[in-house]
Design a protein around this motif. Structure first.
Motif, mmCIF file in Angstrom:
data_model
loop_
_atom_site.group_PDB
_atom_site.id
_atom_site.type_symbol
_atom_site.label_atom_id
_atom_site.label_comp_id
_atom_site.label_asym_id
_atom_site.label_seq_id
_atom_site.Cartn_x
_atom_site.Cartn_y
_atom_site.Cartn_z
ATOM 1 N N GLY A 143 6.107 -17.195 -83.482
ATOM 2 C CA GLY A 143 5.269 -16.988 -82.184
ATOM 3 C C GLY A 143 3.707 -16.763 -82.708
ATOM 4 N N THR A 144 3.426 -16.768 -83.874
ATOM 5 C CA THR A 144 2.216 -16.918 -84.205
ATOM 6 C C THR A 144 1.694 -18.209 -84.567
ATOM 7 O OG1 THR A 144 2.620 -16.492 -86.430
ATOM 8 C CG2 THR A 144 2.045 -14.528 -85.367
ATOM 9 N N SER A 145 0.471 -18.518 -85.073
ATOM 10 C CA SER A 145 0.262 -20.005 -85.553
ATOM 11 C C SER A 145 1.273 -20.585 -86.510
ATOM 12 C CB SER A 145 -1.105 -19.919 -86.210
ATOM 13 O OG SER A 145 -1.671 -21.169 -86.263
ATOM 14 N N ALA A 146 1.417 -21.785 -86.312
ATOM 15 C CA ALA A 146 2.524 -22.459 -87.043
ATOM 16 C C ALA A 146 1.876 -23.718 -87.534
ATOM 17 C CB ALA A 146 3.708 -22.879 -86.215
ATOM 18 N N ASP A 147 2.347 -24.422 -88.740
ATOM 19 C CA ASP A 147 1.872 -25.565 -89.354
ATOM 20 C C ASP A 147 1.918 -26.874 -88.398
ATOM 21 O OD1 ASP A 147 1.550 -24.149 -91.770
ATOM 22 O OD2 ASP A 147 3.451 -25.023 -92.694
ATOM 23 N N TYR A 148 2.638 -26.747 -87.121
ATOM 24 C CA TYR A 148 2.813 -27.871 -86.572
ATOM 25 C C TYR A 148 1.426 -27.890 -85.444
ATOM 26 C CZ TYR A 148 5.837 -24.671 -83.816
ATOM 27 O OH TYR A 148 6.133 -23.774 -83.026
#
Length: 82
Positions: free
Chosen positions: A12-17
């Motif tokens: 739910g936080t920043s993700a690599d994608y």
């Protein structure tokens, strides 16, 4: 034609994608890096410039987004989610 898409989970936080490609300098670089088809590319372009272009007010952009997403849905229904 199946494409191997790497599915990633997010907490739910920043993700690599969501990270931008290192060499990306314009929107087309992102579209290419994600290997988007033409319909999805048109949607991304219309969303990005939404209401900012003199010849394309928000209503026109919204209709363009709707046209291309309906075409993408029809393609997926016809040929599968590959």
């Amino acid at each position: 034609m199946a494409h191997d898409l790497k599915k990633e989970a997010s907490d739910g936080t920043s993700a690599d994608y969501y990270k931008l490609p290192e060499d990306a300098t314009q929107l087309q670089d992102l579209i290419s890096a994600k290997n988007m088809n033409a319909q999805i590319g048109e949607i991304v372009r219309a969303c990005y410039r939404y209401g900012e272009v003199e010849h394309s007010p928000r209503l026109r952009d919204a209709k363009k987004i709707k046209f291309y997403i309906e075409a993408e849905i029809a393609r997926l229904e016809e040929y599968g989610d590959c």
